[in-house]
Design a protein around this motif. Structure first.
Motif, PDB file in Angstrom:
ATOM      1  N   LYS A   7       0.809  -1.215   0.000  1.00 31.32           N
ATOM      2  CA  LYS A   7       0.000   0.000   0.000  1.00 31.32           C
ATOM      3  C   LYS A   7       0.846   1.270   0.000  1.00 31.32           C
ATOM      4  O   LYS A   7       0.337   2.341  -0.300  1.00 31.32           O
ATOM      5  CB  LYS A   7      -0.935   0.007   1.214  1.00 31.32           C
ATOM      6  N   LEU A   8       2.121   1.139   0.346  1.00 30.06           N
ATOM      7  CA  LEU A   8       3.003   2.308   0.358  1.00 30.06           C
ATOM      8  C   LEU A   8       3.260   2.782  -1.070  1.00 30.06           C
ATOM      9  O   LEU A   8       3.336   1.978  -1.994  1.00 30.06           O
ATOM     10  CB  LEU A   8       4.342   1.966   1.017  1.00 30.06           C
ATOM     11  N   PRO A   9       3.418   4.080  -1.265  1.00 31.35           N
ATOM     12  CA  PRO A   9       3.770   4.565  -2.605  1.00 31.35           C
ATOM     13  C   PRO A   9       5.159   4.063  -3.013  1.00 31.35           C
ATOM     14  O   PRO A   9       6.010   3.770  -2.168  1.00 31.35           O
ATOM     15  CB  PRO A   9       3.768   6.087  -2.463  1.00 31.35           C
ATOM     16  N   TYR A  10       5.373   3.987  -4.322  1.00 29.56           N
ATOM     17  CA  TYR A  10       6.636   3.454  -4.822  1.00 29.56           C
ATOM     18  C   TYR A  10       7.832   4.293  -4.382  1.00 29.56           C
ATOM     19  O   TYR A  10       8.901   3.758  -4.116  1.00 29.56           O
ATOM     20  CB  TYR A  10       6.612   3.351  -6.352  1.00 29.56           C
ATOM     21  N   TRP A  11       7.660   5.607  -4.294  1.00 31.22           N
ATOM     22  CA  TRP A  11       8.790   6.450  -3.895  1.00 31.22           C
ATOM     23  C   TRP A  11       9.224   6.137  -2.471  1.00 31.22           C
ATOM     24  O   TRP A  11      10.409   6.129  -2.157  1.00 31.22           O
ATOM     25  CB  TRP A  11       8.481   7.934  -4.073  1.00 31.22           C
ATOM     26  N   LEU A  12       8.259   5.823  -1.601  1.00 31.36           N
ATOM     27  CA  LEU A  12       8.587   5.504  -0.212  1.00 31.36           C
ATOM     28  C   LEU A  12       9.210   4.114  -0.109  1.00 31.36           C
ATOM     29  O   LEU A  12      10.150   3.902   0.667  1.00 31.36           O
ATOM     30  CB  LEU A  12       7.337   5.605   0.661  1.00 31.36           C
ATOM     31  N   GLN A  13       8.710   3.171  -0.897  1.00 30.73           N
ATOM     32  CA  GLN A  13       9.310   1.841  -0.917  1.00 30.73           C
ATOM     33  C   GLN A  13      10.764   1.919  -1.372  1.00 30.73           C
ATOM     34  O   GLN A  13      11.646   1.296  -0.774  1.00 30.73           O
ATOM     35  CB  GLN A  13       8.535   0.916  -1.861  1.00 30.73           C
ATOM     36  N   GLY A  14      11.022   2.701  -2.413  1.00 26.46           N
ATOM     37  CA  GLY A  14      12.394   2.858  -2.892  1.00 26.46           C
ATOM     38  C   GLY A  14      13.284   3.520  -1.867  1.00 26.46           C
ATOM     39  O   GLY A  14      14.444   3.147  -1.704  1.00 26.46           O
ATOM     40  N   GLY A  15      12.765   4.509  -1.165  1.00 30.81           N
ATOM     41  CA  GLY A  15      13.549   5.180  -0.139  1.00 30.81           C
ATOM     42  C   GLY A  15      13.894   4.266   1.014  1.00 30.81           C
ATOM     43  O   GLY A  15      15.027   4.282   1.522  1.00 30.81           O
ATOM     44  N   VAL A  16      12.945   3.451   1.429  1.00 33.97           N
ATOM     45  CA  VAL A  16      13.190   2.509   2.528  1.00 33.97           C
ATOM     46  C   VAL A  16      14.222   1.466   2.100  1.00 33.97           C
ATOM     47  O   VAL A  16      15.132   1.122   2.869  1.00 33.97           O
ATOM     48  CB  VAL A  16      11.874   1.842   2.985  1.00 33.97           C
ATOM     49  N   ILE A  17      14.127   0.984   0.877  1.00 34.41           N
ATOM     50  CA  ILE A  17      15.093   0.002   0.391  1.00 34.41           C
ATOM     51  C   ILE A  17      16.480   0.637   0.274  1.00 34.41           C
ATOM     52  O   ILE A  17      17.479   0.056   0.695  1.00 34.41           O
ATOM     53  CB  ILE A  17      14.632  -0.592  -0.955  1.00 34.41           C
ATOM     54  N   GLY A  18      16.565   1.835  -0.287  1.00 34.77           N
ATOM     55  CA  GLY A  18      17.856   2.509  -0.428  1.00 34.77           C
ATOM     56  C   GLY A  18      18.513   2.785   0.913  1.00 34.77           C
ATOM     57  O   GLY A  18      19.706   2.537   1.100  1.00 34.77           O
ATOM     58  N   GLY A  19      17.753   3.310   1.861  1.00 34.42           N
ATOM     59  CA  GLY A  19      18.292   3.568   3.190  1.00 34.42           C
ATOM     60  C   GLY A  19      18.635   2.287   3.923  1.00 34.42           C
ATOM     61  O   GLY A  19      19.607   2.229   4.678  1.00 34.42           O
ATOM     62  N   GLY A  20      17.839   1.252   3.710  1.00 37.84           N
ATOM     63  CA  GLY A  20      18.081  -0.030   4.369  1.00 37.84           C
ATOM     64  C   GLY A  20      19.354  -0.708   3.886  1.00 37.84           C
ATOM     65  O   GLY A  20      20.088  -1.303   4.681  1.00 37.84           O
ATOM     66  N   VAL A  21      19.633  -0.607   2.592  1.00 35.78           N
ATOM     67  CA  VAL A  21      20.837  -1.245   2.052  1.00 35.78           C
ATOM     68  C   VAL A  21      22.093  -0.613   2.632  1.00 35.78           C
ATOM     69  O   VAL A  21      23.005  -1.315   3.069  1.00 35.78           O
ATOM     70  CB  VAL A  21      20.844  -1.170   0.500  1.00 35.78           C
ATOM     71  N   VAL A  22      22.143   0.710   2.641  1.00 40.01           N
ATOM     72  CA  VAL A  22      23.345   1.366   3.169  1.00 40.01           C
ATOM     73  C   VAL A  22      23.454   1.163   4.680  1.00 40.01           C
ATOM     74  O   VAL A  22      24.560   1.014   5.210  1.00 40.01           O
ATOM     75  CB  VAL A  22      23.392   2.854   2.775  1.00 40.01           C
ATOM     76  N   THR A  23      22.353   1.097   5.381  1.00 42.59           N
ATOM     77  CA  THR A  23      22.391   0.823   6.824  1.00 42.59           C
ATOM     78  C   THR A  23      22.912  -0.585   7.084  1.00 42.59           C
ATOM     79  O   THR A  23      23.775  -0.786   7.944  1.00 42.59           O
ATOM     80  CB  THR A  23      20.990   0.996   7.439  1.00 42.59           C
TER      81      THR A  23
END
Length: 102
Positions: A7-23
């Motif tokens: 249900k999350l917008p694609y921009w938020l999903q991408g942001g969570v994935i991008g931040g999660g990978v570097v974390t």
């Protein structure tokens, strides 16, 4: 949980994935260096994490002179912000393309 993620917008999903990978890469690298440093090792075991972090993280490679000025926490915060924004842009582009196809 899967339903909430979709249900999350694609921009938020991408942001969570991008931040999660570097974390994830930063935590793995730091914990590996800490663990093998305690064991008295040279740290060659951590080369894969360091290599991935260096390749995927241009802030560390471009900001080498400023590394001495900025603390690790500040660099980590800049990394998460940068990758969240990049992931959000990629996610927004994917969402735009998917809406155009419908």
């Amino acid at each position: 949980m899967r339903g909430n993620w979709e249900k999350l917008p694609y921009w938020l999903q991408g942001g969570v994935i991008g931040g999660g990978v570097v974390t994830l890469l930063t935590v793995l690298n730091a914990s590996c260096l800490y663990l093998f440093g305690l064991l008295g090792s040279w740290g060659f075991e951590c080369v894969p994490f360091t290599f991935l972090l260096t390749i995927l993280d241009p802030i560390y490679t471009l900001a080498i002179p400023s590394f001495y000025v900025l603390s690790s926490i500040q660099l980590f915060t800049i990394d998460i912000s940068t990758y969240f924004i990049l992931g959000s842009l990629i996610g927004a582009l994917i969402g735009y393309v998917k809406k155009r196809r419908e």
